[in-house]
Design a protein around this motif. Structure first.
Motif, mmCIF file in Angstrom:
data_model
loop_
_atom_site.group_PDB
_atom_site.id
_atom_site.type_symbol
_atom_site.label_atom_id
_atom_site.label_comp_id
_atom_site.label_asym_id
_atom_site.label_seq_id
_atom_site.Cartn_x
_atom_site.Cartn_y
_atom_site.Cartn_z
ATOM 1 N N GLY A 186 0.616 -1.175 0.211
ATOM 2 C CA GLY A 186 0.014 0.075 -0.089
ATOM 3 C C GLY A 186 0.786 1.187 0.047
ATOM 4 O O GLY A 186 0.252 2.528 0.157
ATOM 5 N N LYS A 187 2.085 1.345 -0.312
ATOM 6 C CA LYS A 187 2.922 2.335 0.058
ATOM 7 C C LYS A 187 3.498 2.511 -1.506
ATOM 8 O O LYS A 187 3.901 1.457 -2.248
ATOM 9 C CB LYS A 187 4.183 2.148 1.114
ATOM 10 C CG LYS A 187 3.701 2.107 2.629
ATOM 11 C CD LYS A 187 4.830 1.961 3.277
ATOM 12 C CE LYS A 187 4.027 1.966 4.743
ATOM 13 N NZ LYS A 187 5.193 1.801 5.796
ATOM 14 N N ILE A 188 3.885 3.882 -1.614
ATOM 15 C CA ILE A 188 4.784 4.065 -3.107
ATOM 16 C C ILE A 188 6.083 4.281 -2.810
ATOM 17 O O ILE A 188 6.484 5.053 -1.923
ATOM 18 C CB ILE A 188 4.123 5.509 -3.564
ATOM 19 C CG1 ILE A 188 2.668 5.633 -3.850
ATOM 20 C CG2 ILE A 188 4.935 5.860 -4.750
ATOM 21 C CD1 ILE A 188 2.063 6.887 -3.769
ATOM 22 N N LYS A 189 6.700 3.314 -3.371
ATOM 23 C CA LYS A 189 8.291 3.288 -3.427
ATOM 24 C C LYS A 189 8.992 4.107 -4.353
ATOM 25 O O LYS A 189 8.864 3.742 -5.658
ATOM 26 C CB LYS A 189 8.742 1.968 -3.149
ATOM 27 C CG LYS A 189 8.402 1.316 -1.986
ATOM 28 C CD LYS A 189 9.104 0.025 -1.592
ATOM 29 C CE LYS A 189 8.882 -0.342 0.027
ATOM 30 N NZ LYS A 189 9.541 -1.541 0.357
ATOM 31 N N PRO A 190 9.627 5.267 -4.326
ATOM 32 C CA PRO A 190 10.302 5.893 -5.344
ATOM 33 C C PRO A 190 11.387 4.690 -6.013
ATOM 34 O O PRO A 190 12.054 4.062 -5.365
ATOM 35 C CB PRO A 190 11.094 6.808 -4.862
ATOM 36 C CG PRO A 190 10.328 6.936 -3.401
ATOM 37 C CD PRO A 190 9.854 5.774 -3.133
ATOM 38 N N ILE A 191 11.620 4.931 -7.321
ATOM 39 C CA ILE A 191 12.666 4.043 -8.179
ATOM 40 C C ILE A 191 13.337 5.038 -8.882
ATOM 41 O O ILE A 191 12.985 5.388 -9.921
ATOM 42 C CB ILE A 191 11.819 2.894 -9.093
ATOM 43 C CG1 ILE A 191 11.111 2.006 -8.090
ATOM 44 C CG2 ILE A 191 13.092 2.330 -9.934
ATOM 45 C CD1 ILE A 191 10.303 0.880 -9.052
ATOM 46 N N PRO A 192 14.299 5.764 -8.426
ATOM 47 C CA PRO A 192 15.032 6.894 -8.836
ATOM 48 C C PRO A 192 15.768 6.247 -10.307
ATOM 49 O O PRO A 192 16.296 5.005 -10.462
ATOM 50 C CB PRO A 192 16.144 7.157 -8.054
ATOM 51 C CG PRO A 192 16.235 6.002 -7.093
ATOM 52 C CD PRO A 192 14.933 5.132 -7.000
ATOM 53 N N GLY A 193 15.987 7.159 -11.269
ATOM 54 C CA GLY A 193 16.593 6.864 -12.470
ATOM 55 C C GLY A 193 18.158 6.911 -12.058
ATOM 56 O O GLY A 193 18.519 7.351 -10.779
ATOM 57 N N HIS A 194 19.062 6.461 -12.951
ATOM 58 C CA HIS A 194 20.386 6.240 -12.585
ATOM 59 C C HIS A 194 21.330 7.478 -12.870
ATOM 60 O O HIS A 194 22.651 7.508 -12.417
ATOM 61 C CB HIS A 194 20.852 4.740 -13.415
ATOM 62 C CG HIS A 194 21.268 5.186 -14.584
ATOM 63 N ND1 HIS A 194 20.453 5.511 -15.742
ATOM 64 C CD2 HIS A 194 22.592 5.433 -15.330
ATOM 65 C CE1 HIS A 194 21.081 5.679 -17.235
ATOM 66 N NE2 HIS A 194 22.612 5.658 -16.699
ATOM 67 N N SER A 195 20.999 8.585 -13.742
ATOM 68 C CA SER A 195 21.508 9.436 -13.868
ATOM 69 C C SER A 195 20.702 10.887 -14.297
ATOM 70 O O SER A 195 20.171 10.952 -15.097
ATOM 71 C CB SER A 195 22.488 9.431 -15.244
ATOM 72 O OG SER A 195 23.334 10.374 -15.773
ATOM 73 N N ILE A 196 20.829 11.768 -13.252
ATOM 74 C CA ILE A 196 20.287 13.049 -13.442
ATOM 75 C C ILE A 196 20.884 13.884 -14.182
ATOM 76 O O ILE A 196 20.294 14.695 -14.983
ATOM 77 C CB ILE A 196 20.068 13.574 -11.837
ATOM 78 C CG1 ILE A 196 19.135 12.778 -11.153
ATOM 79 C CG2 ILE A 196 19.390 15.048 -12.007
ATOM 80 C CD1 ILE A 196 17.603 12.780 -11.695
ATOM 81 N N PRO A 197 22.351 13.789 -14.299
ATOM 82 C CA PRO A 197 23.028 14.536 -15.218
ATOM 83 C C PRO A 197 22.497 14.121 -16.846
ATOM 84 O O PRO A 197 22.108 15.159 -17.689
ATOM 85 C CB PRO A 197 24.209 14.217 -15.074
ATOM 86 C CG PRO A 197 24.518 13.984 -13.749
ATOM 87 C CD PRO A 197 23.085 13.126 -13.388
ATOM 88 N N LEU A 198 22.188 13.116 -17.278
ATOM 89 C CA LEU A 198 21.706 12.736 -18.660
ATOM 90 C C LEU A 198 20.250 13.122 -18.620
ATOM 91 O O LEU A 198 19.943 13.771 -19.712
ATOM 92 C CB LEU A 198 21.640 11.143 -18.734
ATOM 93 C CG LEU A 198 22.942 10.326 -18.908
ATOM 94 C CD1 LEU A 198 22.651 8.832 -19.257
ATOM 95 C CD2 LEU A 198 23.353 10.829 -20.572
ATOM 96 N N ALA A 199 19.296 13.014 -17.589
ATOM 97 C CA ALA A 199 17.981 13.527 -17.735
ATOM 98 C C ALA A 199 18.314 15.141 -18.018
ATOM 99 O O ALA A 199 17.333 15.724 -18.744
ATOM 100 C CB ALA A 199 17.286 13.224 -16.593
ATOM 101 N N THR A 200 19.115 15.763 -17.465
ATOM 102 C CA THR A 200 18.970 17.217 -17.415
ATOM 103 C C THR A 200 19.275 17.630 -18.571
ATOM 104 O O THR A 200 19.029 18.477 -19.279
ATOM 105 C CB THR A 200 20.156 18.047 -16.484
ATOM 106 O OG1 THR A 200 19.545 17.384 -15.121
ATOM 107 C CG2 THR A 200 19.884 19.322 -16.364
ATOM 108 N N ILE A 201 20.521 16.874 -19.275
ATOM 109 C CA ILE A 201 20.980 17.224 -20.815
ATOM 110 C C ILE A 201 19.872 17.027 -21.893
ATOM 111 O O ILE A 201 19.767 17.879 -22.560
ATOM 112 C CB ILE A 201 22.221 16.329 -20.863
ATOM 113 C CG1 ILE A 201 23.378 16.617 -20.126
ATOM 114 C CG2 ILE A 201 22.548 16.294 -22.503
ATOM 115 C CD1 ILE A 201 24.740 15.675 -20.195
ATOM 116 N N GLY A 202 19.241 15.802 -21.665
ATOM 117 C CA GLY A 202 18.197 15.530 -22.385
ATOM 118 C C GLY A 202 16.881 16.688 -22.469
ATOM 119 O O GLY A 202 16.594 16.847 -23.587
ATOM 120 N N VAL A 203 16.769 17.378 -21.231
ATOM 121 C CA VAL A 203 15.704 18.351 -21.275
ATOM 122 C C VAL A 203 16.230 19.653 -21.868
ATOM 123 O O VAL A 203 15.525 20.254 -22.747
ATOM 124 C CB VAL A 203 15.301 18.565 -19.757
ATOM 125 C CG1 VAL A 203 14.430 19.986 -19.729
ATOM 126 C CG2 VAL A 203 14.574 17.752 -19.240
#
Length: 426
Positions: A186-203
């Motif tokens: 019943g709980k939401i467990k975050p599943i973080p991505g492996h690379s915030i730098p890659l995501a930022t570059i993508g945006v």
């Protein structure tokens, strides 16, 4: 127009980088593979029949469906575009072809980390080859939405590209179900991505590409019109970042970089339907509201157990709808009649896109299946679908499975289902 095409093409790199950064490292190759195949499949499919379905000329009946033949037939008069004399027919095809592939790219991130590669490829071909051209013709190809008493308006695709992709993603997520370990007890467990730098570059690549996405939709090099569109696009993106930041702090008590990134994209999606109709205050307001909406939507979808690893539904579906509605609320076209036409467009396009996607996904589920096994999901799609790792030098040095994943892996192993008293495989 060709420069705009190059910029829209670059957006596929942005999507690939963003989605891979927000996925776990064990699925990086899979995400990159899908994002590499989508523009390839999209362009070929669009060349073989999609373009002729979306722009059939006078050969459609009732404004709902048309087809002018296979291939890319040159219009009478040679290479001059049948829709705009300012550039060639080939330019027309390539610009629209880049848009077509984008709709399937949106779906890719939403179903990431548990979708069968073969099923996704089949879905993408059908979605880009049939669904997108049909609804695109309803407005951009002179179909029934363009012939309403007050025509439906979608300048560059808040609904026709982004919401269409969002509806396809929603249908897939519903039938796929959430990733293993996302919702536990019943709980939401975050599943973080492996690379915030890659995501930022993508945006930031996507923001850069949007100058071609919206700027090119002027369909000319008119300096006044193009510069206005580019300014409104940038203001909305900037306001979206601020809206995402403020609302994430309000709701989550944290300065969440992923919400800022999605806020930028939300502002871009939100302004896309009316970038040529808005003033400065309009663009900023649309972007701020989009930034707030994306944060609220992420929380809402999590609450109802709709698992979207990259926030594609929140960005493209929710803010695509918002941006289309905004045309009737802000800018030069604002008014009740225009708002009604916007609602008609949103409703008909949404109903067809969702129904089409649900049918295709369900047919695939009944035949070849759409979800990988628990073992494949936990160990990663890279090694099972592609026989390789994105980061081979780092395997075993901090990329280990979580405890929840190990427990699920043990439960999924048939060798562990033994009679009481017998040893269990560790």
């Amino acid at each position: 127009m060709m420069v705009s095409i190059f910029l829209v093409f670059l957006m596929h790199l942005g999507f690939a980088t963003l989605e891979s950064g927000l996925a776990r490292s064990k699925n990086t190759v899979n995400v990159l593979f899908k994002n590499s195949m989508i523009p390839a499949l999209g362009l070929i499919t669009y060349a073989l029949w999609g373009f002729s379905m979306m722009y059939p000329g006078e050969s459609f009946t009732g404004g709902y469906f048309g087809f002018s033949g296979f291939g890319i037939p040159l219009p009478e008069g040679g290479e001059t575009s049948a829709y705009n004399e300012g550039y060639t027919f080939w330019t027309d095809f390539l610009f629209q072809g880049m848009f077509a592939a984008t709709a399937a790219t949106i779906v890719s991130g939403a179903v990431a980390e548990r979708i069968k590669l073969s099923s996704f490829i089949i879905f993408s071909i059908l979605f880009v080859g049939i669904c997108y051209p049909v609804v695109g013709m309803w407005k951009w190809g002179g179909g029934f939405l363009n012939t309403l008493e007050v025509p439906f308006y979608d300048f560059a695709g808040s609904t026709l590209v982004h919401a269409v992709g969002g509806w396809g993603a929603l249908a897939g997520i519903i039938l796929l179900g959430p990733r293993i370990g996302k919702y536990v007890d019943g709980k939401i467990k975050p599943i973080p991505g492996h690379s915030i730098p890659l995501a930022t570059i993508g945006v930031f690549i996507l923001w850069f590409g949007w100058f071609g996405f919206n700027g090119g939709s002027v369909l000319s090099a008119d300096p006044g019109a193009v510069s206005r569109v580019l300014v409104m696009t940038s203001l909305a993106a900037a306001a979206g970042a601020i809206g995402g930041c403020l609302f994430s702090m309000l709701l989550f008590k944290a300065s969440d970089i992923t919400m800022v990134l999605n806020g930028i994209l939300a502002g871009l999606v939100g302004i896309t339907a009316g970038a040529d109709q808005m003033g400065v205050t309009d663009a900023i307001t649309i972007g701020l509201i989009a930034g707030a909406l994306v944060v609220l939507a992420v929380a809402f979808f999590d609450r109802i157990r709709i698992d979207d690893p990259v926030g594609a539904l929140s960005v493209h579906l929710v803010c695509g709808i918002w941006g289309t509605l905004a045309v009737g609320l802000f800018g030069e076209l604002a008014g009740p009649d225009q708002l009604i036409s916007q609602l008609i467009g949103i409703g008909t396009i949404g109903a067809f896109s969702f129904a089409f996607a649900l049918f295709v996904w369900y047919a695939l589920k009944l035949t070849i299946g759409i979800r990988v096994s628990a073992r494949e999901e936990i160990e990663g799609l890279d090694i099972h679908e592609h026989k390789m790792h994105a980061y081979p030098d780092f395997i075993g040095t901090g990329f280990e499975m979580s405890l929840d994943e190990k427990e699920t892996m043990a439960d999924a192993n048939p060798r562990n289902h033994k009679e009481p008293g017998k040893p269990v495989t560790p």
